[in-house]
Every structure is written in structure tokens, then in C-alpha cells.
Write a protein that holds these residues in place. Structure first.
Motif, mmCIF file in Angstrom:
data_model
loop_
_atom_site.group_PDB
_atom_site.id
_atom_site.type_symbol
_atom_site.label_atom_id
_atom_site.label_comp_id
_atom_site.label_asym_id
_atom_site.label_seq_id
_atom_site.Cartn_x
_atom_site.Cartn_y
_atom_site.Cartn_z
ATOM 1 N N MET A 189 9.923 2.321 -13.285
ATOM 2 C CA MET A 189 8.798 2.866 -12.526
ATOM 3 C C MET A 189 7.608 3.103 -13.445
ATOM 4 N N PHE A 190 7.829 3.894 -14.484
ATOM 5 C CA PHE A 190 6.752 4.270 -15.398
ATOM 6 C C PHE A 190 7.276 4.315 -16.826
ATOM 7 N N ASN A 250 3.176 0.919 -15.527
ATOM 8 C CA ASN A 250 3.016 1.519 -14.215
ATOM 9 C C ASN A 250 3.311 0.429 -13.202
ATOM 10 N N GLU A 251 4.589 0.296 -12.858
ATOM 11 C CA GLU A 251 4.995 -0.763 -11.951
ATOM 12 C C GLU A 251 4.500 -0.458 -10.537
ATOM 13 N N THR A 252 4.749 -1.373 -9.645
ATOM 14 C CA THR A 252 4.305 -1.207 -8.265
ATOM 15 C C THR A 252 5.118 -0.109 -7.605
ATOM 16 N N ARG A 296 2.415 8.062 -4.230
ATOM 17 C CA ARG A 296 3.035 9.375 -3.991
ATOM 18 C C ARG A 296 3.826 9.828 -5.224
ATOM 19 N N PHE A 297 4.137 8.869 -6.085
ATOM 20 C CA PHE A 297 4.862 9.186 -7.314
ATOM 21 C C PHE A 297 3.853 9.355 -8.443
#
Lengths: 116, 112
Positions: free
Chosen positions: A46-47, A57-59, A63-64
């Protein structure tokens, strides 16, 4: 001594709520990660932060939001939780693979998030 | 993005037998790593093999790497019940200091 720790271990919450997961590493590593593992055990990055700077910073829905107050901590805040957010979230850390460092990752025990 | 593919997806063998898992990848790598995940736990690093290495040993683990075929195998000899876990391969791409690309994992069950 716990190398990478996460809290909480379990998190059950209702749709629409906002929640945070905390992660700390005492390995002196420069880089930290958040992964999401779904029910099929698929591990998705995710990050990633390096020295408090966001580098991966993946797709991921906005909201995250990750936050790194210092290089030993990387927290994950999730707004407006949805059913599809249910998964196990893993924090990990590593040293940059230069010199003798090889870049293997050290994982926390995971946080099982259930959204009802 | 997913680079590694592992096979088999699941493997069930008798205690004492050898277990072999395979991992294939698509692009040039700096190194390839194998991790184990016990049920309900985080992943644990097992062994790392660099792109210029062909074979690596660690205890009962043997890893091979064939860069021409873009594939790796993990052999666990004399399996034990405690080896029951999911095993993941992960590749570090060339020119990437930060990201590992993960396979989907092989679920290994050792029957007593």
C-alpha cells in the motif's frame, strides 16, 4: 524484544467509522511499509516511507492515509471504512540494501480488520 | 503489481518427505527472497539469493535461481509438522531500493 509491533491485533468496527492502526519498529531501519493481505493470502503493498518521506503510494483509496511521525513509526488511518476493507494489514520495515544490508523485510504480527 | 507466480498453490506431503516450491518472475532482479507465514502470523524472512548466485543453503532449506528461465525453487528437506505454513517468494527489482514484488504463495501442509 519485539522487532516490529502493531496495535491493535484485532479490530472490529462498523461501516463508516474511522480507525487507526499503529506500527513501531525498534530495528533502526530507515524504511517502513504497509501491506494488505486479503482472504486469498494475496499480499499487496500500500505505502512505503523512507526516513518519514513517502516513497511508494500504490493505487489505494484516499480514505487510507499513512503518517510517519519519525522513522520508527508508521501509522495507518482509515476513514469511512467499507466492507471491502476487511483484511489483515501488515506493517514491515527494512534497511536500504546498500553496503552489507540486503534489504530483507521484517514484518509485524498483523492487524485483522473486520468491517461489519 | 504482481511479478512472482508460485506453484503449486498448495502442497500436502508426509512428514519426512521433501517439499519443493517454485517461483517464476518476469523482469530482471537484484535478488530473490523467500518468506514463511505461519497461520495468523506475520511473514518471516527465510533466505535471500542474489542474481549472480545459483544456489544457497540454510539448514534444511535449499534455494536455486535460474535467471535465464526467471525462476527459483525452494526445497525443504526432511519436512516436519512445524514446516506447515505458506511460503512466499519476493523479488527485488534492479534499481529498486525499496519495493519487493510478491508472489501469491504456496500453502504447504505436512501430514504427521
Amino acid at each position: 524484544d519485539t522487532a516490529v509491533s502493531q496495535t491493535p491485533k484485532y479490530l472490529v468496527t462498523q461501516m463508516g467509522n474511522d480507525k487507526s492502526i499503529k506500527c513501531e519498529q525498534n530495528l533502526g531501519h530507515d524504511t517502513m511499509y504497509w501491506y494488505k493481505q486479503d482472504s486469498k493470502k494475496f499480499l499487496k503493498i500500500m505505502f512505503s516511507y523512507n526516513n518519514k518521506e513517502l516513497i511508494i503510494n500504490e493505487t489505494v483509496p484516499n480514505r487510507f492515509s499513512p503518517k510517519s511521525p519519525d522513522k520508527a513509526h508508521l501509522n495507518l488511518h482509515i476513514n469511512s471504512l467499507e466492507l471491502g476493507d476487511s483484511a489483515v494489514y501488515f506493517c514491515a520495515s527494512s534497511q536500504i540494501p546498500v553496503g552489507r544490508a540486503r534489504g530483507e523485510q521484517y514484518f509485524g504480527p498483523g492487524t485483522r480488520l473486520t468491517v461489519t | 503489481s504482481q511479478q512472482g507466480e508460485e506453484d503449486p498453490q498448495a502442497l500436502s506431503i508426509q512428514e519426512g518427505e521433501n517439499a519443493t516450491m517454485n517461483c517464476s518472475y518476469k523482469t530482471s532482479i537484484n535478488n530473490l527472497q523467500w518468506y514463511r507465514q505461519n497461520s495468523g502470523r506475520g511473514l518471516v524472512h527465510l533466505i535471500l539469493i542474489r542474481s549472480n548466485e545459483r544456489e544457497k543453503h540454510s539448514g534444511r532449506l535449499r534455494v536455486t535461481l535460474d535467471t535465464s528461465k526467471k525462476s527459483s525453487s525452494l526445497l525443504i528437506t526432511a519436512s516436519r509438522a512445524a514446516d506447515t505454513a505458506s511460503y512466499f517468494c519476493a523479488t527485488r527489482l534492479r534499481d529498486s531500493n525499496y519495493q519487493l514484488i510478491w508472489g501469491a504463495g504456496t500453502k504447504l501442509i505436512i501430514k504427521p
